[in-house]
Design a protein around this motif. Sequence first.
Motif, mmCIF file in Angstrom:
data_model
loop_
_atom_site.group_PDB
_atom_site.id
_atom_site.type_symbol
_atom_site.label_atom_id
_atom_site.label_comp_id
_atom_site.label_asym_id
_atom_site.label_seq_id
_atom_site.Cartn_x
_atom_site.Cartn_y
_atom_site.Cartn_z
ATOM 1 N N GLY A 28 -49.204 2.023 48.793
ATOM 2 C CA GLY A 28 -48.633 1.869 50.121
ATOM 3 C C GLY A 28 -49.044 3.008 51.036
ATOM 4 N N SER A 29 -48.146 3.382 51.924
ATOM 5 C CA SER A 29 -48.431 4.468 52.863
ATOM 6 C C SER A 29 -48.379 5.820 52.157
ATOM 7 C CB SER A 29 -47.401 4.442 54.000
ATOM 8 O OG SER A 29 -47.381 3.179 54.633
ATOM 9 N N LYS A 30 -48.877 6.840 52.827
ATOM 10 C CA LYS A 30 -48.860 8.197 52.273
ATOM 11 C C LYS A 30 -47.432 8.744 52.299
ATOM 12 C CE LYS A 30 -51.063 12.716 52.770
ATOM 13 N NZ LYS A 30 -51.988 13.534 53.580
ATOM 14 N N SER A 31 -47.029 9.372 51.217
ATOM 15 C CA SER A 31 -45.657 9.880 51.107
ATOM 16 C C SER A 31 -45.412 11.048 52.072
ATOM 17 C CB SER A 31 -45.392 10.348 49.676
ATOM 18 O OG SER A 31 -44.127 10.972 49.592
ATOM 19 N N GLU A 46 -50.928 -3.306 36.280
ATOM 20 C CA GLU A 46 -51.128 -3.743 34.890
ATOM 21 C C GLU A 46 -50.392 -5.048 34.591
ATOM 22 O OE1 GLU A 46 -49.897 -0.340 32.628
ATOM 23 O OE2 GLU A 46 -51.371 0.957 33.591
ATOM 24 N N SER A 47 -49.344 -5.343 35.348
ATOM 25 C CA SER A 47 -48.602 -6.594 35.142
ATOM 26 C C SER A 47 -49.159 -7.740 35.974
ATOM 27 C CB SER A 47 -47.121 -6.383 35.489
ATOM 28 O OG SER A 47 -46.527 -5.436 34.628
ATOM 29 N N ASN A 48 -50.230 -7.475 36.725
ATOM 30 C CA ASN A 48 -50.879 -8.518 37.550
ATOM 31 C C ASN A 48 -49.917 -9.141 38.556
ATOM 32 O OD1 ASN A 48 -53.424 -8.468 35.898
ATOM 33 N ND2 ASN A 48 -52.024 -9.212 34.325
ATOM 34 N N LEU A 49 -49.115 -8.310 39.194
ATOM 35 C CA LEU A 49 -48.163 -8.820 40.190
ATOM 36 C C LEU A 49 -48.900 -9.292 41.442
ATOM 37 C CD1 LEU A 49 -45.773 -7.856 38.516
ATOM 38 C CD2 LEU A 49 -44.872 -6.730 40.546
ATOM 39 N N GLU A 50 -48.421 -10.398 41.984
ATOM 40 C CA GLU A 50 -48.961 -10.879 43.262
ATOM 41 C C GLU A 50 -48.166 -10.196 44.364
ATOM 42 O OE1 GLU A 50 -47.955 -14.720 41.794
ATOM 43 O OE2 GLU A 50 -50.005 -15.455 42.082
ATOM 44 N N GLY A 51 -48.836 -9.315 45.099
ATOM 45 C CA GLY A 51 -48.132 -8.473 46.058
ATOM 46 C C GLY A 51 -47.352 -9.244 47.105
ATOM 47 N N TYR A 52 -47.868 -10.412 47.518
ATOM 48 C CA TYR A 52 -47.186 -11.166 48.573
ATOM 49 C C TYR A 52 -45.843 -11.730 48.110
ATOM 50 C CZ TYR A 52 -48.576 -15.501 46.243
ATOM 51 O OH TYR A 52 -48.723 -16.520 45.331
ATOM 52 N N ARG A 53 -45.609 -11.725 46.783
ATOM 53 C CA ARG A 53 -44.321 -12.223 46.261
ATOM 54 C C ARG A 53 -43.282 -11.105 46.145
ATOM 55 N NH1 ARG A 53 -45.084 -14.595 40.675
ATOM 56 N NH2 ARG A 53 -42.833 -14.878 40.935
ATOM 57 N N ILE A 78 -47.236 -1.082 47.195
ATOM 58 C CA ILE A 78 -47.484 -2.512 47.451
ATOM 59 C C ILE A 78 -47.350 -2.854 48.943
ATOM 60 C CG2 ILE A 78 -46.991 -4.882 46.709
ATOM 61 C CD1 ILE A 78 -45.777 -3.862 44.180
ATOM 62 N N ASN A 79 -48.373 -2.484 49.697
ATOM 63 C CA ASN A 79 -48.394 -2.778 51.134
ATOM 64 C C ASN A 79 -48.358 -4.272 51.424
ATOM 65 O OD1 ASN A 79 -48.207 -0.520 52.675
ATOM 66 N ND2 ASN A 79 -50.401 -0.090 52.713
ATOM 67 N N GLN A 80 -48.820 -5.089 50.451
ATOM 68 C CA GLN A 80 -48.836 -6.544 50.684
ATOM 69 C C GLN A 80 -47.441 -7.146 50.635
ATOM 70 O OE1 GLN A 80 -51.784 -8.508 48.062
ATOM 71 N NE2 GLN A 80 -52.411 -6.452 47.496
ATOM 72 N N GLY A 81 -46.476 -6.403 50.084
ATOM 73 C CA GLY A 81 -45.130 -6.934 49.917
ATOM 74 C C GLY A 81 -44.325 -6.903 51.209
ATOM 75 N N TRP A 82 -43.127 -7.487 51.118
ATOM 76 C CA TRP A 82 -42.203 -7.518 52.240
ATOM 77 C C TRP A 82 -41.205 -6.379 52.082
ATOM 78 C CZ3 TRP A 82 -43.716 -11.472 55.419
ATOM 79 C CH2 TRP A 82 -44.474 -12.484 54.839
ATOM 80 N N GLY A 83 -40.644 -5.890 53.170
ATOM 81 C CA GLY A 83 -39.709 -4.783 53.058
ATOM 82 C C GLY A 83 -38.514 -4.925 53.985
#
Length: 351
Positions: free
Chosen positions: A28-31, A52-59, A77-82
Motif C-alpha cells: 500500500g502507501s508508504k508508512s 502467498e495465499s493468492n488473495l484477490e485484492g479487489y475482494r 493491498i492498494n487494490q482493496g476497499w477501505g
Amino acid sequence: MTTATPSAPNPPATPTNKLGFTKQDYVGSKSTLCAGCGHDAITAQIINAAFESNLEGYRVTKYSGIGCSSKTPAYFINQGWGFNSVHGRMPSIATGASLANRNLINIGISGDGDSMSIGMGQFVHAVRRNIPMIYIIEDNGVYGLTKGQFSATADKGSHLKSGAVNDLPPIDPCTLAIELGCGFVARCFSGNPKQLNTILKAAFAYEGTVVLDIISPCVTFNNHDASTRSYKHVKDHDFPLHDLGFIQYSEVEDVEIPAGQTEIVTFPDGSKVAIKATHEGYDPTDRFGAMKAVHESMAKGEFLTGLLYINPTQPPLPQVLNLVDEPLNSLGEAQLKPSEATLNEIMQALM
C-alpha cells in the motif's frame, strides 16, 4: 580483430503467485508511523501472507477505527476497499459489509484502546455473532496517539516512560474472545515474523471471526526497561505454544503431513493447520484448557503466543441468517420484490 561486448545478463524475473501478481501488488502507501513501530512489522506480514495465499485484492475490505493502528490499512493491498470509522465502531461497518456481500475478505485493524475501551461493546457483539472477519488488535498497552497513557490491556505494575505505575488489572482480548465463543483465537509478537505469517495464512482460510492479538511494542512511549510491552521484555517472556504449518486446500494433495505428535485441524474448505505442540499436552481444540493455559502464563508474567484455540465448525453469521450467496447490490427486482401471492402467504402465516 574485433571483440564482441558481452551482453548484460537478464535480471531475474520477479516472482509471482498463482494469480500472476507480484508481492509489490499487495503493498500500500508508504508508512508514516514512527521508525521501528511494531505495526509496520505486522503490515509486512499481512502483505507476505496475502501474496502467498493468492488473495484477490479487489475482494479485500479493510476497516479501522481511531488510533495509531487505524493508519495500518493504508499500508497494504492498494487494490482493496477501505473504511476508516469513528473510534471503536469498526465492527459495525464490517458487520454491514460482510452481510451485504459474502464474497468479501474482511480485515479489521484495531488497537488495544480502540477495542478494549471505547469499542468494547462493538468487539463483544462482533465476536459472539461470528462475523467473517480477521480482527487484528495491534496491542502496545498505551494510547500512542495521545502521548502514551496506559490502555486497558496494560499489565498491572507496568511503568510508563514518565515513571507512572499501572494499578489496574488488564483486560485480556484472547480469553475474552474464547469466552464469547470465537472459533479462532491467536496471540503473536510482531517481532516473530515466521509465526505471524503462518497464523495470518490460516486466518485467511477461516470462515468466521478470527481474533488475533499481536503484541506490538510502541517505540516512542513503551519501549523502556520498566515496560512489560517493550521489545526486550516481550522477547524475554515470549513462550511459543507450538510449531505451526498451514497448508492451503489447493496444496493438500502435494504435501505430506507429518504424523506422530502433530495434530491436524481441517477447515471447511479443506485447508489444514498442522500443529506440533511444544508444550506437553496442549490441545488447541480444548476451549477450557486454552483459557487455563493463558491465565497460568499471565500469572507467571509470560506471553503465551501461537494458535490458542480453534474450532472451525462454527457457522459464520451469514450462514446462520441463511443469506443468499450473491452480493445484495446485484440482485434484481424479481428477487427483491415478493409477489402478491408470496405476500399473502406471509400475511396468512401471521394471522
